[in-house]
Design a protein around this motif. Sequence first.
Motif, short mmCIF file in Angstrom:
data_model
loop_
_atom_site.label_atom_id
_atom_site.label_comp_id
_atom_site.label_asym_id
_atom_site.label_seq_id
_atom_site.Cartn_x
_atom_site.Cartn_y
_atom_site.Cartn_z
N ASN A 116 8.12 -12.40 5.45
CA ASN A 116 6.91 -12.31 4.65
C ASN A 116 6.79 -10.91 4.02
OD1 ASN A 116 4.14 -11.87 3.88
ND2 ASN A 116 3.72 -13.83 4.87
N ALA A 117 6.90 -10.86 2.71
CA ALA A 117 6.93 -9.57 1.99
C ALA A 117 5.60 -8.83 2.10
CB ALA A 117 7.28 -9.82 0.53
N ILE A 118 4.51 -9.59 2.17
CA ILE A 118 3.20 -8.93 2.22
C ILE A 118 3.04 -8.22 3.57
CG2 ILE A 118 0.69 -9.30 2.13
CD1 ILE A 118 1.25 -11.70 0.26
N GLU A 119 3.41 -8.95 4.63
CA GLU A 119 3.34 -8.32 5.96
C GLU A 119 4.27 -7.12 6.03
OE1 GLU A 119 4.12 -11.37 8.85
OE2 GLU A 119 2.35 -12.52 8.17
N PHE A 120 5.44 -7.26 5.44
CA PHE A 120 6.39 -6.14 5.43
C PHE A 120 5.78 -4.91 4.74
CE2 PHE A 120 9.38 -4.11 2.36
CZ PHE A 120 10.03 -3.27 3.26
N ALA A 121 5.15 -5.14 3.58
CA ALA A 121 4.58 -4.02 2.83
C ALA A 121 3.47 -3.34 3.63
CB ALA A 121 4.05 -4.51 1.48
N ARG A 122 2.66 -4.18 4.28
CA ARG A 122 1.56 -3.61 5.08
C ARG A 122 2.10 -2.79 6.24
NH1 ARG A 122 -2.21 -8.88 5.80
NH2 ARG A 122 -2.87 -9.14 3.65
N LYS A 123 3.06 -3.41 6.95
CA LYS A 123 3.63 -2.74 8.14
C LYS A 123 4.32 -1.43 7.78
CE LYS A 123 6.52 -5.27 10.37
NZ LYS A 123 6.97 -6.65 10.55
N SER A 124 4.96 -1.43 6.62
CA SER A 124 5.75 -0.25 6.24
C SER A 124 4.88 0.84 5.63
CB SER A 124 6.83 -0.61 5.22
OG SER A 124 7.44 -1.80 5.57
N GLY A 125 3.59 0.58 5.51
CA GLY A 125 2.69 1.59 4.95
C GLY A 125 2.94 1.84 3.47
N LEU A 126 3.49 0.84 2.78
CA LEU A 126 3.72 1.02 1.34
C LEU A 126 2.38 1.00 0.60
CD1 LEU A 126 6.76 -1.39 0.86
CD2 LEU A 126 6.79 1.10 0.70
N ASN A 127 2.37 1.66 -0.51
CA ASN A 127 1.14 1.67 -1.30
C ASN A 127 1.03 0.34 -2.04
OD1 ASN A 127 -1.16 2.52 -2.60
ND2 ASN A 127 0.01 3.44 -4.28
N ILE A 128 0.15 -0.53 -1.56
CA ILE A 128 0.05 -1.89 -2.13
C ILE A 128 -0.89 -1.90 -3.32
CG2 ILE A 128 -0.70 -4.26 -1.66
CD1 ILE A 128 0.25 -3.87 1.22
N ILE A 129 -0.38 -2.41 -4.42
CA ILE A 129 -1.22 -2.50 -5.63
C ILE A 129 -1.87 -3.87 -5.69
CG2 ILE A 129 -1.22 -2.39 -8.16
CD1 ILE A 129 1.34 -0.65 -7.87
N LYS A 130 -1.11 -4.89 -5.37
CA LYS A 130 -1.64 -6.25 -5.47
C LYS A 130 -0.87 -7.19 -4.53
CE LYS A 130 -2.89 -9.57 -8.96
NZ LYS A 130 -2.37 -10.26 -10.09
N GLU A 131 -1.63 -8.04 -3.87
CA GLU A 131 -0.98 -9.06 -3.03
C GLU A 131 -1.24 -10.42 -3.64
OE1 GLU A 131 -2.70 -8.84 0.85
OE2 GLU A 131 -1.89 -6.84 1.26
N ASN A 132 -0.26 -11.28 -3.57
CA ASN A 132 -0.47 -12.66 -4.02
C ASN A 132 0.03 -13.61 -2.92
OD1 ASN A 132 -0.60 -15.11 -5.29
ND2 ASN A 132 0.01 -14.30 -7.28
N PRO A 133 -0.86 -13.93 -1.97
CA PRO A 133 -0.42 -14.71 -0.81
C PRO A 133 0.08 -16.11 -1.18
CG PRO A 133 -2.72 -13.96 -0.59
CD PRO A 133 -2.27 -13.57 -1.95
N ASP A 134 -0.45 -16.70 -2.27
CA ASP A 134 0.01 -18.05 -2.64
C ASP A 134 1.49 -18.07 -3.00
OD1 ASP A 134 -2.49 -18.96 -2.24
OD2 ASP A 134 -3.08 -18.92 -4.37
N PHE A 135 1.96 -16.99 -3.58
CA PHE A 135 3.37 -16.90 -3.98
C PHE A 135 4.19 -16.07 -2.98
CE2 PHE A 135 1.24 -18.08 -7.81
CZ PHE A 135 2.13 -18.89 -8.48
N GLY A 136 3.49 -15.42 -2.06
CA GLY A 136 4.18 -14.57 -1.10
C GLY A 136 4.75 -13.32 -1.74
N THR A 137 4.12 -12.86 -2.82
CA THR A 137 4.64 -11.67 -3.50
C THR A 137 3.68 -10.49 -3.32
OG1 THR A 137 3.58 -12.30 -5.56
CG2 THR A 137 5.87 -12.95 -5.28
#
Length: 367
Positions: A34-55
């Motif tokens: 899951n890329a969103i969980e990965f981004a959160r866990k890695s402390g990346l600066n998230i601009i936008k999440e799209n859970p329906d597409f998993g992007t």
Amino acid sequence: MTLKDKNLYYVGGVVRDEILGTQSFDTDFCYEGNAIEFARKSGLNIIKENPDFGTVRVTPPQTSPSRECDPSIDIASTREETYPQAGHLPVIKNIGCSLKNDLKRRDFTINAMAKNTVTGDIIDYFGGIKDIRNKKLKVLHSKSFIDDPTRILRGLKFAVRFGFELDDETKKLQDDYLDNINYDMSYHRLKKELKETFNLNKEEAYKKFIEQGIYKLLGGNITPSQYFPSREGVSALIDKYKPYKPWLVWLGFFDLSNLELTGEEQKIIDSIPNVKPKNNFETYKLFNNLPLETVLLYALSIDYDIAINYLDRLKNIKIKTTGKDLKQLGIPNGKIYKEIFDFLLEEKIKNPQTDEIKLVKEKYGFI
Ligand code: CTP
């Protein structure tokens, strides 16, 4: 790019282009999981999440303090796709599936490879490297074009871009589909691929489009007699005059009604005049407010010399006299201004050295 993780991969075109040794237009990332969980866990600066597409869109880690621009990047979760309605957008399922299943849903073997961001290993389950070596475009399964007919255009685009050919089985699948097209499809996507293919401005794309019957995807009433009246020289015309929409110069004579053209695109096609002006001034007037693409379509279908005379010579003729100049000559503002400007333009078109003010004085006798 310092974005690395053992489950994070470069995927698709960027891997293909690296193997080909050509420059890539964009870099797609795919996370096995899951890329969103990965981004959160890695402390990346998230601009936008799209859970329906998993992007997820993130700002990549800074590589150096002097870095001027910091473009965002998209990371997709691995996912599978199904096509409940053939020819339309797929439905996403199994976000976080295996990398292999993610690669399996893709268009051609050459686009179905990934490269690990940590080890640099190339993951090539379907023989993409071999197909690149053999310059072959091969779909991954027999329903590929039925699911997504835009892939036929993508195949044409890649064939022209890289000098590849469809492999025999894929060509047969394409022929079968083109003999039995399901016109209930996403023309929005087809249009995007048509634009990308014909904006390459390669005669070969047009030849294959016709010879392989790919044009039939456009739908509408197209018969061989409606093909481009003269396709020779189209590429040179486009190279010389550089219109914004080369694809429309290539395809403007087809029935494009399925493509949902924009107002601007429709105007290019609808305003091709079906007349032959008798002199330079009429020519100038005819083309003056028309898009360049329309003038090129006129050159290709009605009269080449008239259009080229306009583009090479007449188009650059301008009058210098302004309304202010006429006012200074004591001419009262009114309809006569337009008459004077038209008169001056006509004279200038006949003789570019014309002394405009002198001519106005002579003709209109003011002052
Ligand atoms: N893809 C697909 N079917 C499509 C469109 C895209 O399978 N109809 C997959 C391919 O794996 C492709 C990736 O999605 O490599 C990204 O698509 P896109 O950005 O359109 O193409 P690229 O391969 O990156 O090529 P380009 O260099 O033209 O951007």
